[in-house]
Design an enzyme around this catalytic site. Structure first.
Site, PDB file in Angstrom:
ATOM      1  N   GLY A 182      -8.480   9.360   9.511  1.00  0.00           N
ATOM      2  CA  GLY A 182      -8.811   9.506  10.921  1.00  0.00           C
ATOM      3  C   GLY A 182      -9.915  10.483  11.251  1.00  0.00           C
ATOM      4  O   GLY A 182     -10.222  10.697  12.427  1.00  0.00           O
ATOM      5  N   LYS A 240       0.877  -1.170   0.000  1.00  0.00           N
ATOM      6  CA  LYS A 240       0.000   0.000   0.000  1.00  0.00           C
ATOM      7  C   LYS A 240       0.914   1.219   0.000  1.00  0.00           C
ATOM      8  O   LYS A 240       1.646   1.467   0.962  1.00  0.00           O
ATOM      9  CB  LYS A 240      -0.915   0.010   1.213  1.00  0.00           C
ATOM     10  N   ALA A 257      -9.710   5.336   3.958  1.00  0.00           N
ATOM     11  CA  ALA A 257      -9.544   6.461   4.889  1.00  0.00           C
ATOM     12  C   ALA A 257     -10.796   7.315   4.995  1.00  0.00           C
ATOM     13  O   ALA A 257     -11.524   7.529   4.027  1.00  0.00           O
ATOM     14  CB  ALA A 257      -8.357   7.339   4.509  1.00  0.00           C
ATOM     15  N   GLY A 258     -11.028   7.789   6.202  1.00  0.00           N
ATOM     16  CA  GLY A 258     -12.086   8.751   6.465  1.00  0.00           C
ATOM     17  C   GLY A 258     -13.419   8.177   6.878  1.00  0.00           C
ATOM     18  O   GLY A 258     -14.331   8.917   7.243  1.00  0.00           O
ATOM     19  N   ASN A 284      -9.361   1.959   9.745  1.00  0.00           N
ATOM     20  CA  ASN A 284      -8.616   1.597  10.950  1.00  0.00           C
ATOM     21  C   ASN A 284      -9.196   2.294  12.174  1.00  0.00           C
ATOM     22  O   ASN A 284      -9.713   1.676  13.103  1.00  0.00           O
ATOM     23  CB  ASN A 284      -7.139   1.945  10.763  1.00  0.00           C
ATOM     24  N   THR A 285      -9.123   3.636  12.185  1.00  0.00           N
ATOM     25  CA  THR A 285      -9.467   4.404  13.375  1.00  0.00           C
ATOM     26  C   THR A 285     -10.888   4.143  13.851  1.00  0.00           C
ATOM     27  O   THR A 285     -11.137   4.050  15.058  1.00  0.00           O
ATOM     28  CB  THR A 285      -9.274   5.908  13.100  1.00  0.00           C
TER      29      THR A 285
END
Length: 256
Positions: free
Chosen positions: A157, A96, A184-185, A206-207
């Site tokens: 995040g 990645k 993301a996001g 992830n977050t």
């Protein structure tokens, strides 16, 4: 199910491995998510150190495909060096690719991203570029050999979801044969379902899971959401319309 560089993955959900309260919670979240891919930061886990070896053993026990990433890299040289380390540590050509161009938003550097992707592809890597939804940038990435594109939904995040529906939909229409992942996001399962409904092959986050009050429960929520999104996309959903239309037919209705 999504196929990346010829390898079919059993889930549309991809999870990161950072920020979890403990290794046990990480493992539980992965089990309940049925995620098919785990992303791993090479800069965070050193395979030669004891902590890194323990982490690698944990990831291997999860039984999922590993996608190393170049998180935190701000230059082409740094990203390429990190990718080469990842290939040695994790014995995979998958990478990645992150080349960060803006410190506050963590927006990728489009020029460095294309340059690094070209060099890595020439070196035998199978590149998963973290990019924006810019159509011209994505065309350049495909031209240098990327068979997967990973546009952000929102800055890393933030949990803001899909900030540019038009741009994401345009990418899907323009690249029907390219695997697309919203990366993301995302903050809620409903946002992941929306991405899959748009025709995206998978989502990576992830977050939203790691920082939830109950990471394992949130992971399961995302797992169910991507399944729901896939069913909806395959069911040929109705087109939105501006005017109301009665769902109950008037045929046979009594008129006074």
């Amino acid at each position: 199910m999504p196929t990346f560089y010829g390898k079919e993955i059993a889930s549309r959900l991809m999870l990161g491995t950072a920020q979890y309260p403990s290794p046990a919670i990480l493992a539980d979240a992965f089990r309940r998510s049925d995620a098919g891919i785990a992303t791993v930061s090479v800069r965070r886990e050193a395979g030669g150190e004891k902590a890194g070896q323990d982490f690698w053993a944990l990831i291997q026990d999860l039984g999922v495909a590993v996608l190393p990433n170049t998180a935190g890299c701000h230059s082409v040289r740094e990203a390429i060096t990190t990718a080469q380390m990842a290939r040695e540590l994790f014995d995979t050509n998958w990478i990645k690719l992150e080349v960060i161009g803006h410190a506050d938003t963590l927006q990728p550097d489009p020029f460095g991203l294309v340059e690094a992707a070209a060099q890595l592809t020439d070196d035998g890597f199978e590149v998963f570029p973290y990019c924006t939804e810019d159509l011209v940038l994505c065309e350049r990435l495909v031209q240098v050999g990327c068979k997967v594109l990973m546009p952000w939904g929102a800055p890393i995040g933030t949990g803001l979801g899909l900030n540019n529906i038009y741009g994401l939909r345009s990418l899907r229409a323009h690249f029907p044969e390219i695997s697309l992942v919203v990366d993301a996001g995302l903050g809620l399962p409903s946002q992941a379902a929306h991405a899959i409904e748009l025709g995206y092959d998978a989502v990576l986050l992830n977050t939203a899971v790691a920082k939830a009050g109950d990471p394992a429960a949130m992971a399961e929520g995302f797992a169910r959401a991507v399944e729901a999104g896939a069913l909806a996309a395959e069911a040929d959903p109705m087109e939105p319309r501006d005017m109301a239309a009665p769902s109950t037919p008037v045929l046979g209705k009594a008129f006074l």
